[in-house]
Design a protein around this motif. Sequence first.
Motif, short mmCIF file in Angstrom:
data_model
loop_
_atom_site.label_atom_id
_atom_site.label_comp_id
_atom_site.label_asym_id
_atom_site.label_seq_id
_atom_site.Cartn_x
_atom_site.Cartn_y
_atom_site.Cartn_z
N UNK A 185 -67.67 -43.21 -17.07
CA UNK A 185 -68.53 -44.03 -16.21
C UNK A 185 -67.84 -44.45 -14.93
N UNK A 186 -66.53 -44.27 -14.84
CA UNK A 186 -65.82 -44.62 -13.60
C UNK A 186 -65.82 -43.46 -12.60
N UNK A 187 -66.32 -42.31 -13.01
CA UNK A 187 -66.37 -41.17 -12.10
C UNK A 187 -67.42 -41.42 -11.02
N UNK A 188 -67.05 -41.33 -9.77
CA UNK A 188 -68.06 -41.46 -8.71
C UNK A 188 -69.01 -40.25 -8.75
N UNK A 189 -70.22 -40.44 -8.29
CA UNK A 189 -71.19 -39.34 -8.17
C UNK A 189 -71.39 -38.60 -9.49
N UNK A 190 -71.49 -39.33 -10.59
CA UNK A 190 -71.67 -38.69 -11.89
C UNK A 190 -72.94 -37.85 -11.92
N UNK A 191 -73.97 -38.32 -11.24
CA UNK A 191 -75.24 -37.59 -11.25
C UNK A 191 -75.07 -36.18 -10.68
N UNK A 192 -74.24 -36.06 -9.64
CA UNK A 192 -73.99 -34.75 -9.05
C UNK A 192 -73.31 -33.82 -10.04
N UNK A 193 -72.41 -34.39 -10.84
CA UNK A 193 -71.69 -33.58 -11.84
C UNK A 193 -72.65 -33.14 -12.94
N UNK A 194 -73.51 -34.05 -13.40
CA UNK A 194 -74.50 -33.68 -14.42
C UNK A 194 -75.44 -32.62 -13.88
N UNK A 195 -75.85 -32.77 -12.64
CA UNK A 195 -76.74 -31.78 -12.04
C UNK A 195 -76.06 -30.41 -11.98
N UNK A 196 -74.77 -30.40 -11.65
CA UNK A 196 -74.00 -29.15 -11.63
C UNK A 196 -73.94 -28.54 -13.03
N UNK A 197 -73.70 -29.35 -14.04
CA UNK A 197 -73.65 -28.85 -15.42
C UNK A 197 -74.96 -28.18 -15.80
N UNK A 198 -76.06 -28.85 -15.53
CA UNK A 198 -77.38 -28.30 -15.91
C UNK A 198 -77.67 -27.03 -15.11
N UNK A 199 -77.25 -27.01 -13.84
CA UNK A 199 -77.46 -25.81 -13.03
C UNK A 199 -76.70 -24.62 -13.60
N UNK A 200 -75.43 -24.83 -13.97
CA UNK A 200 -74.64 -23.75 -14.55
C UNK A 200 -75.31 -23.24 -15.83
N UNK A 201 -75.69 -24.17 -16.70
CA UNK A 201 -76.31 -23.77 -17.96
C UNK A 201 -77.63 -23.06 -17.78
N UNK A 202 -78.46 -23.56 -16.86
CA UNK A 202 -79.79 -22.96 -16.69
C UNK A 202 -79.71 -21.57 -16.09
N UNK A 203 -78.79 -21.37 -15.12
CA UNK A 203 -78.63 -20.03 -14.54
C UNK A 203 -78.07 -19.06 -15.57
N UNK A 204 -77.13 -19.53 -16.38
CA UNK A 204 -76.59 -18.67 -17.43
C UNK A 204 -77.68 -18.30 -18.43
N UNK A 205 -78.52 -19.27 -18.78
CA UNK A 205 -79.61 -19.01 -19.73
C UNK A 205 -80.61 -18.02 -19.16
N UNK A 206 -80.93 -18.15 -17.88
CA UNK A 206 -81.85 -17.20 -17.25
C UNK A 206 -81.32 -15.78 -17.37
N UNK A 207 -80.03 -15.61 -17.13
CA UNK A 207 -79.45 -14.28 -17.22
C UNK A 207 -79.43 -13.78 -18.66
N UNK A 208 -79.13 -14.66 -19.59
CA UNK A 208 -79.08 -14.25 -21.00
C UNK A 208 -80.46 -13.85 -21.50
N UNK A 209 -81.50 -14.51 -20.99
CA UNK A 209 -82.86 -14.19 -21.40
C UNK A 209 -83.46 -13.06 -20.58
#
Length: 695
Positions: A73-97
């Motif tokens: 919770x002390x990480x600045x801009x946590x939302x940006x990091x979560x958004x990056x995580x979901x982006x990586x996962x969703x693009x990987x899933x698109x390719x896998x599917x």
Amino acid sequence: MFSGLHDIGWSSMDHAYGSAEEVPGLLLALRSSDAEERREALSRFYGAVHHQGTVYECTTASLPFLFELAEDVTTPDRADVVELLVSIGSHALDRCDGRYGGSEAEVEAVAAMRGRAETLIGFAHDPDVRVRRAAIPGLGLFIDDVDRGLTVLRGRLSAEASIVEQLLIVEAMATLALRLPEHAEAQAMAWFTELAADSAVAPQTRLAAVVQRARCAPERMGADAIATAIGLLRELDGASVPAEAWCDPPGPVGSAVSGDGAPPQVVAAFEDLERHGQIHSPCTDLLRSFHRTLAAKVPQRTALLAEQLRSLDPGSRLDGIRMSAEVMESWRGDHTRLIMLVAEHLSSAAEQVSAEAAATLNACHAIAEPTREALAEHVAAQYAAHGPDVWFTSQPHLRRSHQEAVQALARLGDVRAVPSILRALDSGDDAWRAVQVVGALPQAADQLTPRLCAHLKSLDLTQALWEMSARSDLAALAALADNSAVGVITATLATAVPHELWSVACSALDALRALGPSAAPAVETIRSLITASDAHVRPAAVAALWAIVGDPDEVMRPLLDLLDDSIPFRISAAADVLAEIGPRAEEALPRLRGLLNHGYEWVQVPCAAALWEIGGDAEAPAVLDTLLQAWEQNPSTANHVVACLERMGPAARPALPQLRSELHHTQRRGRYNSIDNDERLQETSRTLVERLTTK
């Protein structure tokens, strides 16, 4: 934190620009107390480690550390990091599917995201609304326990007061149902139906339920879905959401590329990309999803867009205009009503809406004839209100509105665009925009040609910055085909060659070709380029020489040599010239027949067309077989194929089934799938069908 970060062999991995050895530094920078350092690190991560959505080995290896960052919770801009995580996962899933499946890194990335589903659920309950907003899409993508997913999403909807998060939750439920239909679809569909009928729920959320239900089962979408959606859109006018609740502040227009050293056309292209990525209403993404579901149902989409364009909210109208452009640019149909609705917004008090309407009519000019008078009235009203210098006014939205409307009017061949075009050319302000459309105004060539020539002469062709402008000027002069331009075009060619500005030389040759015999003063220069080393210049020089001199004997040998070339576009260019020569080029027949078996459709089609023009009826069976096979294999060749069929007359009768089939397609087709090419394709196909079926 970051235990084991430096134990990973980052230098043995690659990202978009080479070694991934910088990744640890980027991850550490995401925790920096310096906001600019964090911003640059995030930008670099997206640009290199997750380039255009790509998931490399180093991207997957970063996931545990990104999760560490997001959980702290002390990480600045946590939302940006979560958004990056979901982006990586969703693009990987698109390719896998996808059709070809995912790489090992992509498969591992999806597994890593699913293994941290409970962490994502925690993010979706975070006190920070931006963290919740970034995490919610991941719930539909990475929760494999359906009961857990359904429970979490239902619970989040009742807990979220914000419309934006509610829309994301309903979308995540649909994503879950589409991903795991055997286990989740029935429950999700029942929930959507219940939600859509609940008058206590906000109209935006009820609309989301209607849209996501249709998305999950488009084949079961009833006729009432559009009517229900329209009714909810009307309710939205009384339930607007403040922009600060859903919209991140837009960056400055043009920030994606520096104006220093970049041609103005390139700067404008980046501005258009930025503009296209902006949204002005919280329901825009939702409505885009609905339009994708409706696909070829153009009348229903038009009815929906008509309601969007009637909204009291300027942002909703602005996004509705852009969606209207997407429909007209992508799908066939009678768009008269829709394009007239867009034209009504030319007079909007909101200048940004007016500018977007003008830009849409310009982009859709091939079908914009019904809006001609509205465009002319708009341009005249701007002149009356702001004076003749409105073309380069300092007010950006007014400037764009006027320039786009003038361009659209000019593309319709309307001389009422000429005063603004002349003002642009005389002032030099955004003159390149005027140059783009002057070729559609040959009736004003006596005024336009001298200005184009003066502009072309003023360019310093030793500076790469002006190469694109020179080519545009030359293309405009070619379209106007005014003989008075011969001297300037020839001088430009003479300047371009010693500086090896081959693209400019090709444009000059094309312009001289368009002028035909009147370009005779340039013949000696052109002859010297028949043996030029540049791959494009040689065929352009041969084509220009034929158009000017008209002597088959002079061009036949270089044309035959080009037919023997290994570069497809050189073969095609030679075939085009041989087709112009016609029966006098019979020497080329054996080689053209052999090229019908070439492996590339863009060689087969021009060679078949040349074979017909030279050999006539005797070649018809082989020509038809080649044309129709190429058309079937590569629909982008359709305009060229149909143009040849039109010239073949009754011999093209065996093509009737394919012509009829073409007219049954619902999406835009032809070269580049563009409106103008597709409209010509449809018109020519209809004419041919009628002609070939009439006894």
